[in-house]
Design a protein around this motif. Structure first.
Motif, mmCIF file in Angstrom:
data_model
loop_
_atom_site.group_PDB
_atom_site.id
_atom_site.type_symbol
_atom_site.label_atom_id
_atom_site.label_comp_id
_atom_site.label_asym_id
_atom_site.label_seq_id
_atom_site.Cartn_x
_atom_site.Cartn_y
_atom_site.Cartn_z
ATOM 1 N N GLU A 40 0.736 -1.304 -0.359
ATOM 2 C CA GLU A 40 0.136 0.110 -0.096
ATOM 3 C C GLU A 40 0.742 0.948 -0.012
ATOM 4 O OE1 GLU A 40 -2.748 0.228 -0.391
ATOM 5 O OE2 GLU A 40 -3.649 -2.708 -0.084
ATOM 6 N N LEU A 41 2.285 1.311 0.757
ATOM 7 C CA LEU A 41 2.712 2.607 0.670
ATOM 8 C C LEU A 41 3.889 2.387 0.212
ATOM 9 C CD1 LEU A 41 2.129 3.333 4.879
ATOM 10 C CD2 LEU A 41 0.780 4.318 2.518
ATOM 11 N N TRP A 42 4.282 1.818 -1.252
ATOM 12 C CA TRP A 42 5.160 1.137 -1.616
ATOM 13 C C TRP A 42 6.241 2.337 -1.923
ATOM 14 C CZ3 TRP A 42 6.100 3.251 -6.265
ATOM 15 C CH2 TRP A 42 5.269 3.272 -7.118
ATOM 16 N N ASP A 43 5.401 3.940 -2.464
ATOM 17 C CA ASP A 43 6.927 4.754 -2.919
ATOM 18 C C ASP A 43 6.364 5.826 -1.694
ATOM 19 O OD1 ASP A 43 3.633 5.043 -2.992
ATOM 20 O OD2 ASP A 43 3.380 6.704 -4.338
ATOM 21 N N GLN A 44 5.815 5.691 -0.099
ATOM 22 C CA GLN A 44 5.833 6.128 0.870
ATOM 23 C C GLN A 44 7.190 6.278 2.078
ATOM 24 O OE1 GLN A 44 3.922 8.658 0.920
ATOM 25 N NE2 GLN A 44 3.252 8.202 -1.133
ATOM 26 N N PHE A 45 8.745 5.684 1.411
ATOM 27 C CA PHE A 45 9.309 5.542 2.184
ATOM 28 C C PHE A 45 9.311 6.785 3.638
ATOM 29 C CE2 PHE A 45 14.163 5.055 3.066
ATOM 30 C CZ PHE A 45 14.126 3.898 3.664
ATOM 31 N N ASP A 46 9.691 8.356 2.592
ATOM 32 C CA ASP A 46 9.992 9.077 3.658
ATOM 33 C C ASP A 46 9.229 9.695 4.537
ATOM 34 O OD1 ASP A 46 12.746 9.035 2.070
ATOM 35 O OD2 ASP A 46 11.897 11.236 0.448
ATOM 36 N N ASN A 47 7.549 9.323 4.597
ATOM 37 C CA ASN A 47 6.953 9.445 4.964
ATOM 38 C C ASN A 47 6.381 8.607 6.296
ATOM 39 O OD1 ASN A 47 5.825 11.891 4.072
ATOM 40 N ND2 ASN A 47 4.653 10.264 2.339
ATOM 41 N N LEU A 48 6.991 7.239 5.894
ATOM 42 C CA LEU A 48 7.129 6.122 7.047
ATOM 43 C C LEU A 48 8.517 6.513 7.656
ATOM 44 C CD1 LEU A 48 6.718 2.787 4.710
ATOM 45 C CD2 LEU A 48 4.745 4.177 6.526
ATOM 46 N N GLU A 49 9.697 6.861 8.071
ATOM 47 C CA GLU A 49 10.726 6.802 8.698
ATOM 48 C C GLU A 49 9.971 8.023 9.199
ATOM 49 O OE1 GLU A 49 15.290 8.506 7.803
ATOM 50 O OE2 GLU A 49 14.200 8.366 6.262
ATOM 51 N N LYS A 50 9.071 9.371 8.736
ATOM 52 C CA LYS A 50 8.884 9.999 9.517
ATOM 53 C C LYS A 50 8.030 9.840 10.732
ATOM 54 C CE LYS A 50 9.717 13.785 6.149
ATOM 55 N NZ LYS A 50 8.773 14.843 5.825
ATOM 56 N N THR B 216 7.378 6.483 12.001
ATOM 57 C CA THR B 216 8.049 5.803 12.836
ATOM 58 C C THR B 216 9.023 6.743 13.859
ATOM 59 O OG1 THR B 216 10.096 5.546 11.209
ATOM 60 C CG2 THR B 216 8.107 3.765 11.204
ATOM 61 N N GLN B 217 9.786 7.881 13.926
ATOM 62 C CA GLN B 217 10.666 8.792 14.506
ATOM 63 C C GLN B 217 9.220 9.034 15.676
ATOM 64 O OE1 GLN B 217 13.918 8.856 15.004
ATOM 65 N NE2 GLN B 217 12.985 10.440 16.518
ATOM 66 N N TRP B 218 8.299 10.190 15.009
ATOM 67 C CA TRP B 218 7.126 10.135 15.354
ATOM 68 C C TRP B 218 7.150 9.824 17.176
ATOM 69 C CZ3 TRP B 218 1.932 8.504 16.291
ATOM 70 C CH2 TRP B 218 0.898 9.493 16.736
ATOM 71 N N GLY B 219 6.872 7.820 16.064
ATOM 72 C CA GLY B 219 6.094 6.731 17.122
ATOM 73 C C GLY B 219 7.535 7.262 18.363
ATOM 74 N N ILE B 220 8.556 6.998 17.778
ATOM 75 C CA ILE B 220 9.207 6.985 19.296
ATOM 76 C C ILE B 220 9.424 8.317 20.508
ATOM 77 C CG2 ILE B 220 12.244 7.084 19.581
ATOM 78 C CD1 ILE B 220 12.020 4.749 17.245
#
Length: 621
Positions: free
Chosen positions: A6-16, A18-22
């Motif tokens: 579903e999010l194959w092209d959202q690498f940068d957004n996923l990185e942001k 997961t950092q927000w989750g931490i």
């Protein structure tokens, strides 16, 4: 649902994300930390509050807790102390079960996130490298095709020109063939590179990225579950202490229910009941008869007239003056005012034929002692002492401290003797050690030469002899001073009488008819003694419950002393007692054996160990 598809092209957004989750997890950890600090501070404040209102030991306040209401209040304070302990338990459990655990998990989470996104960036870099290779192969194929086309056109042009030699035409034809061959090679390389790139791109979007994003999704879901479990633990920690807190509150309620107002009222009666009967009716006074005032036998005035005369130091307690603490006043009235007897020549009392000298030589009048207590101006003993102090500042101190007053000189000499005895003990220990070492050398010559220790042993022995001679000299001076101390009593009384004469106006309400005797002491008339007794009678009740003086140190009896006079106490050699008032320069020290047994002993008869932290304690020099 999968982040990989579903999010194959959202690498940068996923990185942001997961950092927000931490960051959210770290914020929750900070919240729990602040909660634990609040619990600790609250528990500390509750404990301080409970301690603040606890009754002080051996004080009048402690006696008030015999009433049921005060007992209930004391139980409340104890329960509040236990209540504070439960808040400390909350803080400890939250720290161990939530804060420490989550902090360790955050470190693991950061490491896992870093590894996953590192793999994702590595896959991105690989596909970008393949794309660059494809672009390079494509540009090379395009360039070779254009070169081959130009070479073909040049060959055709040379072949059509009749003025060109055959060799030139052949050369152009060969060049065109070479260019065509290079174009074919570039085409083949471009085709293979394109196939390889398509394969890598398919694997990147359908295998590598989905696997990496799936790991990131699982990591994020574990984080969410973990923070939910921590919130449950947060609530459970509070819930675990609720039963104990309930018991504390039940204890407070039980203490409140134990209050008995009737019992408290009965305690008040027992505490303040005087036992006197109310005064009867006043009889009619017939002035027609001879002037004779009569009152009933059970009237208040009769009760006052029938009171026994006040006696200090008797079995019944005497009444005291207003605004004066009982123990301090009694100390002043009963403390000896004459020099103490010198100590026996040996540690055993049998060395003195007649025993210690009785401290009672001449007792000063009661008003004289009262004047001394009520007046707080410093005494100037004589101009000789002032002159001695000036000479001490201008010149060197004599070895025998003869420039000091007798009592101060005695203390200095005693301290010097003690220091010398310590030095002798130190040198003696050193001599014993050298002797043992010499014995070892004699038994085992390979360890050392015994003769090498003779010089050191002789030196130490000479030092001991010198110190002993020095000690004997100071002990002789000390014995001389202690032998002269009783002769100071007359001068001390003259100085005390001079000082009391200066402060006579401050206590004229207590003694108005003093008569000065030739030797500087005072005598009292019967009217002044009765006046003091009346003052003492009226104000005793206010100070009956005064707390005893605190101990400022301990002392050991060096000799047996028979306290046969008023204000003194008997001690036995080697007995340990409490010091409640140090030597004020008159040679007497006030001690206590138990709560109800205290008095004065000669300072030279005891060895005093003052507590430096005690209020009012001083260090003897």
């Amino acid at each position: 649902m999968s982040w990989g598809t579903e999010l194959w092209d959202q690498f940068d957004n996923l990185e942001k994300h997961t950092q927000w989750g931490i960051d959210i997890l770290e914020k929750y950890i900070k919240f729990v930390k602040e909660r634990t600090e609040i619990e600790l501070n609250y528990a500390k404040q509750l404990r301080n509050l409970s301690k603040k209102y606890q009754p002080k030991k051996n004080s009048k306040e402690e006696e008030e807790y015999k009433y049921t209401a005060c007992k209930a209040f004391l139980s409340t304070l104890n329960e509040m102390n236990d209540y504070a302990g439960q808040h400390e338990v909350i803080s400890e459990n939250m720290t161990s079960q939530i804060t420490v655990d989550l902090m360790r998990y955050v470190q693991e989470l950061k490491q896992e996130r870093k590894s996953n996104f590192h793999d994702g960036r590595k896959a991105q870099q690989h596909i970008e490298t393949c794309w660059k290779q494809l672009e390079s192969s494509k540009r090379r194929f395009e360039r070779d095709c254009k070169e081959a086309d130009r070479a073909q056109q040049y060959f055709e042009k040379m072949d059509a020109d009749i003025n060109v030699t055959k060799a030139d035409v052949e050369k152009a034809r060969q060049q065109a063939q070479i260019r065509h061959q290079m174009a074919e090679d570039s085409k083949a390389d471009y085709s293979s590179t394109l196939q390889r790139f398509n394969q890598e791109q398919w694997e990147y979007y359908h295998t590598h990225i989905p696997n990496i994003f799936q790991k990131i999704q699982e990591m994020e879901e574990r984080r969410i579950v973990r923070i939910g479990e921590s919130m449950k633990t947060y609530a459970e920690v509070d819930r675990q202490v609720i039963p104990i807190i309930g018991k504390c509150l039940d204890g407070i309620v039980k203490a409140a229910e134990s209050i008995n107002q009737k019992n408290d009222s009965q305690l008040v009666v027992e505490a303040y009941k005087s036992g006197f009967e109310p005064p009867g009716d006043i009889e009619f006074e017939d002035y027609t008869q001879p002037m004779k005032r009569t009152v009933s036998d059970n009237s208040l005035s009769s009760a006052k007239e029938g009171k026994p005369e006040l006696k200090f130091g008797g079995k019944s307690r005497g009444k005291l003056w207003p605004f004066i603490k009982k123990n301090k006043l009694m100390s002043l009235l009963t403390s000896p005012h004459q020099p103490p007897p010198p100590p026996p020549a040996s540690a055993s009392p049998s060395a003195v034929p007649n025993g210690p000298q009785s401290p009672k030589q001449q007792k000063e009048p009661l008003s004289h002692r009262f004047n001394e207590f009520m007046t707080s101006k410093p005494k100037i003993h004589c101009f000789r002492s002032l002159k001695r102090g000036l000479s001490l500042k201008l010149g060197a101190t004599p070895e025998d401290f003869s420039n000091l007053p007798p009592e101060q000189r005695r203390k200095k000499l005693q301290q010097k003797v003690d220091d010398l005895n310590k030095e002798i003990q130190k040198e003696t220990d050193q001599r014993d050690a050298i002797t043992k070492m010499k014995d070892v050398y004699l038994k085992n010559p390979q360890m050392g030469d015994p003769a090498s220790l003779d010089h050191k042993l002789t030196e130490v022995t000479q030092n001991i002899e010198k110190l002993r001679l020095e000690t004997q000299k100071f002990e002789a001076w000390l014995a001389e001073v202690e032998g002269r101390l009783p002769a100071r009593s007359e001068q001390a009384r003259r100085q005390s009488g001079m000082y009391d004469g200066q402060t006579h106006q401050a206590v004229t309400n207590c003694a108005q008819d003093r008569e000065s005797s030739p030797d500087g002491s005072y005598t009292e008339e019967q009217s002044q003694e009765r006046e003091l007794k009346v003052l003492a009678t009226d104000f005793d009740d206010e100070f009956d419950d005064e707390e005893p003086l605190p101990a400022i140190g301990t002392c050991k009896a060096l000799y047996t002393f028979e306290g046969q006079n008023e204000g003194t106490i008997s001690v036995i050699e080697g007995e340990m007692l409490s010091v409640i008032e140090e030597d004020k320069g008159d040679g007497w020290t006030r001690i206590r054996r138990s709560e109800d047994e205290e008095g004065y002993v000669p300072t030279s008869y005891v060895e005093v160990y003052l507590d430096k932290n005690a209020k009012g304690a001083k260090t003897y020099i």
